[in-house]
Design a protein around this motif. Structure first.
Motif, PDB file in Angstrom:
ATOM      1  N   TRP A  10      16.310  75.620  57.077  1.00  0.00           N
ATOM      2  CA  TRP A  10      17.449  74.521  57.281  1.00  0.00           C
ATOM      3  C   TRP A  10      18.102  74.218  55.898  1.00  0.00           C
ATOM      4  N   GLU A  63      26.377  62.292  49.009  1.00  0.00           N
ATOM      5  CA  GLU A  63      25.958  61.956  50.249  1.00  0.00           C
ATOM      6  C   GLU A  63      24.794  61.001  50.167  1.00  0.00           C
ATOM      7  N   GLY A  96      23.817  59.672  53.384  1.00  0.00           N
ATOM      8  CA  GLY A  96      23.286  59.683  54.624  1.00  0.00           C
ATOM      9  C   GLY A  96      22.897  61.435  54.784  1.00  0.00           C
ATOM     10  N   THR A  97      22.874  61.614  56.401  1.00  0.00           N
ATOM     11  CA  THR A  97      22.405  63.034  56.609  1.00  0.00           C
ATOM     12  C   THR A  97      23.581  63.795  56.375  1.00  0.00           C
ATOM     13  N   ALA A  98      23.327  65.113  56.635  1.00  0.00           N
ATOM     14  CA  ALA A  98      24.322  66.268  56.554  1.00  0.00           C
ATOM     15  C   ALA A  98      25.155  66.385  57.764  1.00  0.00           C
ATOM     16  N   LEU A  99      24.537  65.731  58.534  1.00  0.00           N
ATOM     17  CA  LEU A  99      25.049  66.005  60.093  1.00  0.00           C
ATOM     18  C   LEU A  99      26.462  65.806  60.397  1.00  0.00           C
ATOM     19  N   GLY A 140      22.236  67.576  66.743  1.00  0.00           N
ATOM     20  CA  GLY A 140      21.619  66.784  65.794  1.00  0.00           C
ATOM     21  C   GLY A 140      21.174  65.466  66.236  1.00  0.00           C
ATOM     22  N   ALA A 182      17.477  64.231  66.470  1.00  0.00           N
ATOM     23  CA  ALA A 182      16.831  62.995  65.683  1.00  0.00           C
ATOM     24  C   ALA A 182      16.162  61.955  66.916  1.00  0.00           C
ATOM     25  N   THR A 223      18.160  57.227  56.129  1.00  0.00           N
ATOM     26  CA  THR A 223      17.849  58.091  55.392  1.00  0.00           C
ATOM     27  C   THR A 223      16.795  57.583  54.281  1.00  0.00           C
ATOM     28  N   ILE A 242      13.338  58.159  55.911  1.00  0.00           N
ATOM     29  CA  ILE A 242      13.012  59.416  55.759  1.00  0.00           C
ATOM     30  C   ILE A 242      12.621  59.875  54.509  1.00  0.00           C
TER      31      ILE A 242
END
Length: 192
Positions: free
Chosen positions: A30, A46, A48-51, A66, A70, A129, A132
């Motif tokens: 990933w 960034e 947040g997420t990379a989505l 995604g 999630a 984030t 996580i």
């Protein structure tokens, strides 16, 4: 549960190693996929997420996949953690406590966590984030390194059941101490 069926413990040991290796390989794939698809400058700032950035490249299918992952991952994780917390709290209670009291006491911390999370969401203080990142940075080393070493040391001294397959070198004080120190150092490095 496993050792009475497989006294050597070999299937549990091999299954655990294969499961951890598969999770590590998938995580590495990933990271390579995301780093290969997105420019470093895009990910550097960034928070947040990379989505969203991946969805810009791959289209709406990435957004859908995604979001589905999630939601399902958080749902499964929250169910597993809620059950673990519920049963853990119930184990603290004396055996003569009534069934309803045991149930309500086991449920209380889960309800309290739910109320806290809802409050964080309503007051716009929640960060997906950040949660996580905390879980990965703190509980990862604790659950994958510190607790297993402590459990190994405790079970070798006071265990009721000795499996047929043992890696004695892991229980050597120098090896166990080095592994423990490594995972504690990872926690301190993250803190610093």
């Amino acid at each position: 549960l496993v050792l009475p069926r497989d006294p050597s413990g070999r299937s549990l040991l091999i299954g655990s190693i294969v499961g951890l290796a598969a999770a590590a390989i998938l995580s590495c794939l990933w990271v390579f996929a995301v780093n290969g698809a997105l420019a470093p400058a895009t990910l550097a700032g960034e928070r947040g997420t990379a989505l969203p950035h991946l969805a810009d490249l791959g289209g709406p299918a990435v957004d859908f996949a995604g979001a589905l992952f999630a939601v399902l991952a958080m749902g499964m994780g929250s169910i597993a953690m809620s059950l673990a917390l519920f049963y853990h709290v119930r184990e603290w209670l004396p055996a003569d406590v009534g069934h309803r009291v045991r149930f309500a006491t086991g449920l209380a911390p889960i309800v309290a966590l739910f109320v806290l999370v809802e409050w964080l969401l309503v007051t716009d203080r929640a960060s997906f984030t950040a949660a996580i990142a905390f879980v990965n940075a703190i509980t990862g080393p604790v659950l994958s390194g510190i607790f297993p070493i402590l459990l190994l040391a405790a079970s070798r001294r006071k265990g009721e059941y000795v499996p047929g397959t043992m890696w004695r070198f892991v229980n050597h004080p120098v090896i166990a101490g080095a592994l423990y120190a490594f995972f504690v150092a990872v926690l301190f490095l993250y803190g610093f």
